[in-house]
Write an enzyme that holds these catalytic residues in place. Sequence first.
Site, short mmCIF file in Angstrom:
data_model
loop_
_atom_site.label_atom_id
_atom_site.label_comp_id
_atom_site.label_asym_id
_atom_site.label_seq_id
_atom_site.Cartn_x
_atom_site.Cartn_y
_atom_site.Cartn_z
N GLU A 18 99.19 105.83 97.77
CA GLU A 18 98.96 104.93 98.90
C GLU A 18 99.04 105.70 100.22
O GLU A 18 99.94 106.54 100.40
CB GLU A 18 100.03 103.84 98.85
CG GLU A 18 99.54 102.49 99.27
CD GLU A 18 98.54 101.85 98.31
OE1 GLU A 18 97.32 102.05 98.52
OE2 GLU A 18 98.96 101.17 97.37
N THR A 58 97.04 107.87 101.19
CA THR A 58 96.63 109.26 100.97
C THR A 58 95.14 109.45 101.25
O THR A 58 94.70 110.56 101.51
CB THR A 58 96.90 109.66 99.50
OG1 THR A 58 96.35 108.63 98.67
CG2 THR A 58 98.38 109.80 99.22
N GLY A 73 93.41 89.04 102.54
CA GLY A 73 94.72 89.42 103.09
C GLY A 73 95.78 89.62 102.04
O GLY A 73 96.96 89.79 102.36
N SER A 74 95.40 89.63 100.75
CA SER A 74 96.42 89.76 99.70
C SER A 74 96.57 91.20 99.25
O SER A 74 97.28 91.47 98.29
CB SER A 74 96.06 88.87 98.51
OG SER A 74 94.83 89.30 97.95
N LEU A 101 94.27 93.10 97.92
CA LEU A 101 93.45 93.42 96.74
C LEU A 101 92.02 93.74 97.15
O LEU A 101 91.11 93.71 96.34
CB LEU A 101 93.47 92.26 95.74
CG LEU A 101 94.86 91.85 95.24
CD1 LEU A 101 94.77 90.64 94.30
CD2 LEU A 101 95.54 93.01 94.51
N SER A 147 89.68 92.32 99.28
CA SER A 147 88.59 91.34 99.36
C SER A 147 87.52 91.84 100.32
O SER A 147 86.33 91.60 100.11
CB SER A 147 89.13 89.99 99.85
OG SER A 147 89.78 90.16 101.09
N GLU A 165 84.32 98.61 108.47
CA GLU A 165 85.75 98.38 108.76
C GLU A 165 86.14 99.03 110.08
O GLU A 165 86.83 98.44 110.90
CB GLU A 165 86.62 99.01 107.65
CG GLU A 165 86.34 98.49 106.26
CD GLU A 165 87.26 97.35 105.85
OE1 GLU A 165 88.18 97.01 106.63
OE2 GLU A 165 87.04 96.79 104.76
N ASP A 192 89.22 101.74 98.91
CA ASP A 192 88.87 100.42 98.38
C ASP A 192 87.40 100.38 97.94
O ASP A 192 87.06 99.84 96.89
CB ASP A 192 89.11 99.35 99.44
CG ASP A 192 90.49 99.46 100.05
OD1 ASP A 192 91.38 100.02 99.39
OD2 ASP A 192 90.68 99.00 101.19
N TYR A 240 98.78 99.60 110.52
CA TYR A 240 97.95 100.54 109.75
C TYR A 240 97.35 101.62 110.64
O TYR A 240 97.44 102.81 110.35
CB TYR A 240 96.84 99.76 109.02
CG TYR A 240 95.99 100.63 108.12
CD1 TYR A 240 96.27 100.74 106.77
CD2 TYR A 240 94.92 101.36 108.63
CE1 TYR A 240 95.50 101.55 105.94
CE2 TYR A 240 94.15 102.16 107.83
CZ TYR A 240 94.44 102.26 106.48
OH TYR A 240 93.68 103.06 105.68
C1 GLA Z 1 94.00 99.94 102.76
C2 GLA Z 1 92.82 100.77 103.23
C3 GLA Z 1 92.61 101.98 102.33
C4 GLA Z 1 93.90 102.77 102.11
C5 GLA Z 1 95.06 101.83 101.76
C6 GLA Z 1 96.39 102.54 101.73
O1 GLA Z 1 93.72 99.35 101.53
O2 GLA Z 1 91.66 99.99 103.25
O3 GLA Z 1 91.60 102.81 102.87
O4 GLA Z 1 94.21 103.55 103.23
O5 GLA Z 1 95.16 100.74 102.67
O6 GLA Z 1 96.45 103.41 100.65
#
Ligand code: GLA
Length: 359
Positions: A19, A21, A110-111, A113, A115, A156, A168, A218
């Site tokens: 995570e 990374t 927002g969970s 996963l 979306s 994004e 993602d 973030y």
């Molecule tokens: C979100 C971002 C990803 C990644 C993760 C953390 O999901 O969209 O690009 O940075 O956080 O690992």
Amino acid sequence: MAHERSAAFAPGRVNLIGEHTDYNQGLALPFAIAEGVTVRARADHAPGAGGGRVVARALDLGERDEFPLADPPGSEGWRAFVRGTVAELARAGFPLIGGELDIRGRVPPGSGLSSSAALEVALCLALIELGSEGPPAEGFAGLDHIEIARLCARVENDWVGAQTGLLDQLASICGAPDSALCIDFSSLAVTPVPLMLGRWSLVVLDSGERHAHAGSGYNTRRAECARACELLGVASLREADSAAVARLPEPLRDRATHVIEENRRVLAAVAALSAGDLPALGELINASHASLRDRYEVSTPAVEATVARLLAAGAAGARIIGGGFGGSVLGLFPPDAAASIPTQAREVRPSGGAHLLVA
Ligand code: GLA
């Protein structure tokens, strides 16, 4: 003649480990899940009408948007993703056709996963197919995975304001049944790793706290990593040397240490999966969570309560997934604890990646 209709599905993802990374040129081990977003597109060839406009409907929300195909203005919420994807596809030179887009999602926004990645990738597939000539394409045939992932990341970054990486989108595009994907973000190599769970299960439990990357810490975390690189004189934390990292001021030292150790945990997780050692995977998941909580500081009280609940129910490992500051918690359960998995938790299974549907 371009197509009259098209339809595409793209899955959300769960990140097993690795995570924060991706934007540090590191390693991650996500898998695509069965739940995702479906986009059904219908071309409007009426003269002077739909050719130049897009009507998008978010069926789950009962909301609608309408905007010009050329240079759509920015917007908020789900509309920003749709307008941004259309604009970035056009800018990349894909021939587009106006018309109607029906969007349905089975990933709670927002969970944690993904979306949003599922929405972007499904939109890309459906819109490219709608505007393309010739017989219907199959899946991702002819499309460059990395190019599409980058295009979605620009949505994004530039349209939503979240400086996210490629995790993602690559997971959604490249997902494979019964496999996690070991992604090396310095080379963008994606290697499927068998994820054979036997009678073990992976579940996600929602912390109840919604998150939005654009508004959360973030972007601050990403800026902190960039600052650490500047001070270390390296292009990315992948190249950072542990001894030099130890001399960084806080909180940069903790942030960089998390990234360096998390990359090692990804490799250890791949080894644990190859050896069928799921208890070892559980320990790595716990270590990842501790680091995300203490060094990367992306946990919240609601997330901690959710992790504690899964561990108390017998999980061998539990951790926050995704960008942090809320969202879902992943739990790995051994067979003998299956009966005590909280009823609100949802089982997740490694599933196939994005694909076209019969329109
Ligand atoms: C979100 C971002 C990803 C990644 C993760 C953390 O999901 O969209 O690009 O940075 O956080 O690992």
